[in-house]
Design a protein around this motif. Structure first.
Motif, PDB file in Angstrom:
ATOM      1  N   UNK A   1       0.822  -1.215   0.000  1.00 17.15           N
ATOM      2  CA  UNK A   1       0.000   0.000   0.000  1.00 17.15           C
ATOM      3  C   UNK A   1       0.854   1.262   0.000  1.00 17.15           C
ATOM      4  N   UNK A   2       2.128   1.122  -0.363  1.00 12.26           N
ATOM      5  CA  UNK A   2       2.991   2.290  -0.503  1.00 12.26           C
ATOM      6  C   UNK A   2       2.593   3.144  -1.689  1.00 12.26           C
ATOM      7  N   UNK A   3       3.365   4.197  -1.904  1.00 14.04           N
ATOM      8  CA  UNK A   3       3.008   5.272  -2.826  1.00 14.04           C
ATOM      9  C   UNK A   3       2.701   4.811  -4.245  1.00 14.04           C
TER      10      UNK A   3
ATOM     11  N   UNK B   1       8.469  14.570  -2.124  1.00 13.73           N
ATOM     12  CA  UNK B   1       7.654  14.484  -0.915  1.00 13.73           C
ATOM     13  C   UNK B   1       6.335  13.758  -1.150  1.00 13.73           C
ATOM     14  N   UNK B   2       5.890  13.692  -2.411  1.00  9.19           N
ATOM     15  CA  UNK B   2       4.673  12.904  -2.681  1.00  9.19           C
ATOM     16  C   UNK B   2       4.896  11.459  -2.248  1.00  9.19           C
TER      17      UNK B   2
ATOM     18  N   UNK C   1       2.757   9.644   0.638  1.00 12.69           N
ATOM     19  CA  UNK C   1       1.871   8.557   0.234  1.00 12.69           C
ATOM     20  C   UNK C   1       2.259   7.257   0.927  1.00 12.69           C
ATOM     21  N   UNK C   2       3.573   7.030   1.093  1.00 12.61           N
ATOM     22  CA  UNK C   2       4.018   5.859   1.852  1.00 12.61           C
ATOM     23  C   UNK C   2       3.498   5.919   3.283  1.00 12.61           C
TER      24      UNK C   2
ATOM     25  N   UNK D   1      -0.319  17.664  -0.249  1.00 11.79           N
ATOM     26  CA  UNK D   1      -0.028  17.608  -1.681  1.00 11.79           C
ATOM     27  C   UNK D   1      -0.123  18.996  -2.309  1.00 11.79           C
ATOM     28  N   UNK D   2      -1.160  19.716  -1.982  1.00 10.26           N
ATOM     29  CA  UNK D   2      -1.347  21.051  -2.522  1.00 10.26           C
ATOM     30  C   UNK D   2      -0.196  21.971  -2.135  1.00 10.26           C
TER      31      UNK D   2
END
Length: 453
Positions: free
Chosen positions: A225-227, A412-413, A417-418, A448-449
């Motif tokens: 279920x990581x990024x 950083x996404x 997400x991770x 994210x934004x």
């Protein structure tokens, strides 16, 4: 190998005008838009090129779709440097030798093939474009910043037609930024799908049934279920998360619908999956134990066969059901591409383009498949019996219809997400109401934004 006479339609003056247009600041990048039987002649297909007895057109048009008449053009001499992943350096050298045997009018060049992973190529090219290799393999998510750096020649005319007509739709789209073609596809094999034990899993098309079969047999089901992998759920329910970049590679905009009803369905489905006693967070056959199903990629096909033996089977990702609605798992798809660096010499540009076409054509893709198992993007090669018989590639090919090509994402996404996946699978959201889950999605979306502000 048969020699073909290279029929060429671009004059030196025409190519020079192309060079002016290629890779400069006027080539403003756009967000990424975004799948086979072999011609066994052993030479690049030059159909559509002019008769080799014709005189080169000196109109000054900016179409690099052909090259100058081999009776009139000086192709020059020197060295062509090529970067490809280490696994295919030998086969690339053999293919280059075959190319120059077939085109002696261009054999004033020697070729130096050097190992460089496709994930690392773009960063090294951008560091010093002038010193970069003439041809280089790279992952499609690096396209925008390579275009922004002026590190890719625009692929026009017959070459662009070749790219679009010879490859599957996903690979052809991955070779473009906006409406322009910038690379020659090499593979359609970077993505994830399902390996399963067919003596245990009775219906690989349903996530719920896979989990039930694994639970009943006391076997594990692995899904990372990581990024990279968690997008299978979010994109599957219709969420979007994509970043825009300017021509300097800065992240300037975002499309983000994770904090939505569709996002809520995705996070609830991940939570339900992770609460199964059979569930394990992972994606590597080599690290998995006592498993009957795992979401993984083609790179682990040999290991999966060793574990499952006669019960080895593959399938596209399954569907999943949440709140009474059924969705198909999606996710990222990936492709390897071959780029051509802009050239100062018109003759060398022609040789580089012809060589890149040859290295990406049917026979070359089959050579890499036979040597190291790379999955072809070429539509003719995909129909080859050996490719068709490869269960892993067939499953991936079907799954790629439900994926999007991976674009540019900030570092950083991946970290955030991770962390989201680890939080879900760690049981932190157990018992959360829809409102609480939506708050978590909003918090993630806010992070994210902030990456583009």
């Amino acid at each position: 190998m048969k020699k073909r006479v290279l029929a060429l339609v671009m004059s030196t003056a025409m190519i020079a005008s192309v060079l002016t247009a290629c890779g400069g600041k006027d080539d403003t990048p756009a967000p990424d838009t975004n799948n086979n039987t072999t011609d066994n002649s052993g030479a690049a297909d030059n159909s559509g090129a002019a008769d080799n007895n014709s005189t080169a057109d000196n109109s000054g048009a900016t179409d690099n779709g052909g090259a100058a008449d081999n009776q009139t053009m000086d192709f020059g001499s020197g060295q062509i440097k090529i970067w490809v992943p280490d696994a295919v350096t030998s086969v690339t050298e053999e293919l280059c030798n075959s190319f120059f045997e077939a085109h002696p009018e261009m054999n004033g060049y020697t070729v130096a093939v050097e190992p460089m992973g496709e994930g690392d190529a773009a960063g090294n090219v951008i560091t010093d474009v002038e010193a970069a290799p003439d041809l280089y393999a790279f992952a499609q998510d690096q396209m925008a910043r390579l275009v922004a750096a002026g590190a890719l020649t625009t692929i026009n005319g017959d070459y662009a037609t070749f790219v679009q007509d010879s490859n599957d739709a996903g690979a052809a789209a991955a070779a473009k930024v906006g409406n322009e073609v910038y690379a020659f596809p090499l593979t359609s094999d970077n993505g994830y799908f399902l390996y399963y034990d067919k003596s245990v899993v009775t219906d690989p098309s349903s996530l719920e049934k896979i989990i039930a079969d694994c639970e009943a047999a006391g076997k594990n089901f692995y899904f990372d279920t990581g990024s990279w992998y968690q997008t299978a759920f979010f994109f599957g329910t219709g969420c979007e998360l994509a970043f825009d970049t300017d021509e300097d590679g800065n992240f300037t905009g975002i499309t983000n619908t994770y904090a939505s009803e569709n996002g809520l369905k995705a996070i609830k489905a991940i939570r339900t999956m992770s609460e199964s006693k059979s569930y394990q967070d992972g994606s590597s056959v080599g690290d998995a134990v006592n498993w009957a199903a795992i979401v993984d990629g083609t790179w682990d096909s040999s290991s999966a066969k060793d574990v499952l033996g006669d019960n080895y089977a593959c399938a596209k990702l399954p569907s999943f059901t949440v709140d009474g609605e059924t969705f198909q798992l999606g996710g990222f798809g990936g492709f390897k591409l071959l780029g051509v660096k802009p050239q100062a010499e018109a003759g060398k540009l022609v040789v580089c383009l012809e060589l890149a076409k040859y290295l990406s054509d049917t026979d070359a893709q089959m050579a890499r498949f036979n040597a190291v198992g790379w999955g072809p993007s070429n539509v003719k090669a995909q129909q080859d019996p050996a490719v068709q018989a490869d269960e892993a590639l067939s499953a991936l090919g079907e799954q790629l219809q439900y994926t999007i090509p991976q674009g540019q994402y900030p570092g950083d996404y991946w970290t955030q997400a991770d962390a989201l996946g680890e939080t879900i699978c760690g049981g932190n959201f157990k018992g959360y109401t829809d409102e609480q889950l939506m708050a978590e999605l909003q918090a993630f979306s806010d992070k994210m934004d902030a990456l583009v502000k």
